[in-house]
Enzyme design. Structure first.
Site, PDB file in Angstrom:
ATOM      1  N   GLU A 150       7.537 -11.246  14.521  1.00  0.00           N
ATOM      2  CA  GLU A 150       7.220 -11.897  15.789  1.00  0.00           C
ATOM      3  C   GLU A 150       7.606 -13.377  15.755  1.00  0.00           C
ATOM      4  OE1 GLU A 150       3.439 -12.495  18.819  1.00  0.00           O
ATOM      5  OE2 GLU A 150       3.217 -11.254  17.033  1.00  0.00           O
ATOM      6  N   ARG A 206       0.819  -1.213   0.000  1.00  0.00           N
ATOM      7  CA  ARG A 206       0.000   0.000   0.000  1.00  0.00           C
ATOM      8  C   ARG A 206       0.850   1.259   0.000  1.00  0.00           C
ATOM      9  NH1 ARG A 206      -5.015  -1.117   4.042  1.00  0.00           N
ATOM     10  NH2 ARG A 206      -3.336  -1.202   5.564  1.00  0.00           N
TER      11      ARG A 206
END
Length: 186
Positions: free
Chosen positions: A107, A70
């Protein structure tokens, strides 16, 4: 056509009103921030483009880097409006030819981004543009990649920051004093 002059608060309100929350996407418990209604609204898209282009010019940027995916949608019109070049930062393996790459931790695991080696030089001042700053991993990697190319970081500009994820804490040290612009904090 240029949008009427607005205060930063008016721009933020206009943009915020055109971001849609999509619950449980892409997985349960996530609230996805959908910017497609903002992109479909010419008034909001123009206001966003103008605000980021003004920031790019004020920072003396010579190029705009947009982060996949984006950030491409936002960064390219910002570059055009500011009269600058645009450089895409892609996921690894998406660019032909010689590239510079940067890995970063997620993560659970790691990821890698890259740019064409010849797209930035030591004379460039680069503004990084993205739609959202969440945990800051991709932005941090892009800032490191720009510095490794020999270019200077002119700043980082994002449409929205998800403050509860503390991405700012990760990118500010890497910005090393370069300015950070966020239009909406959620």
């Amino acid at each position: 056509m240029t949008a009427p002059a607005r205060t930063p608060e008016e721009v933020a309100s206009l943009l915020r009103d055109r971001i849609r929350d999509v619950r449980d996407y892409p997985k349960p418990g996530i609230v996805f921030k959908d910017i497609t209604p903002l992109l479909a609204d010419p008034e909001a898209l123009t206001a966003l483009t103008e605000a980021l282009a003004e920031f790019a010019v004020a920072q003396g940027a010579t190029k705009v880097v947009g982060l996949e995916a984006r950030g491409f949608i936002l960064g390219a019109p910002v570059a055009v409006r500011a009269g600058l070049g645009f450089v895409p930062v892609r996921k690894v393996g998406k660019l032909p030819g010689a590239t510079l790459s940067q890995t970063y931790d997620l993560e659970y695991g790691s990821a890698e981004i890259e740019i064409h080696a010849e797209d930035l030089s030591g004379t460039d001042r680069v503004l990084v543009v993205d739609d959202v700053l969440a945990t800051g991993g991709t932005a941090e990697a892009a800032l490191r990649l720009i510095r490794r190319s020999g270019a200077q970081v002119a700043g980082l500009a994002v449409l929205m920051e998800l403050g509860f994820l503390s991405g700012r804490d990760r990118v500010l040290p890497v910005l090393d004093g370069a300015p950070y612009q966020v239009l909406i904090t959620l």
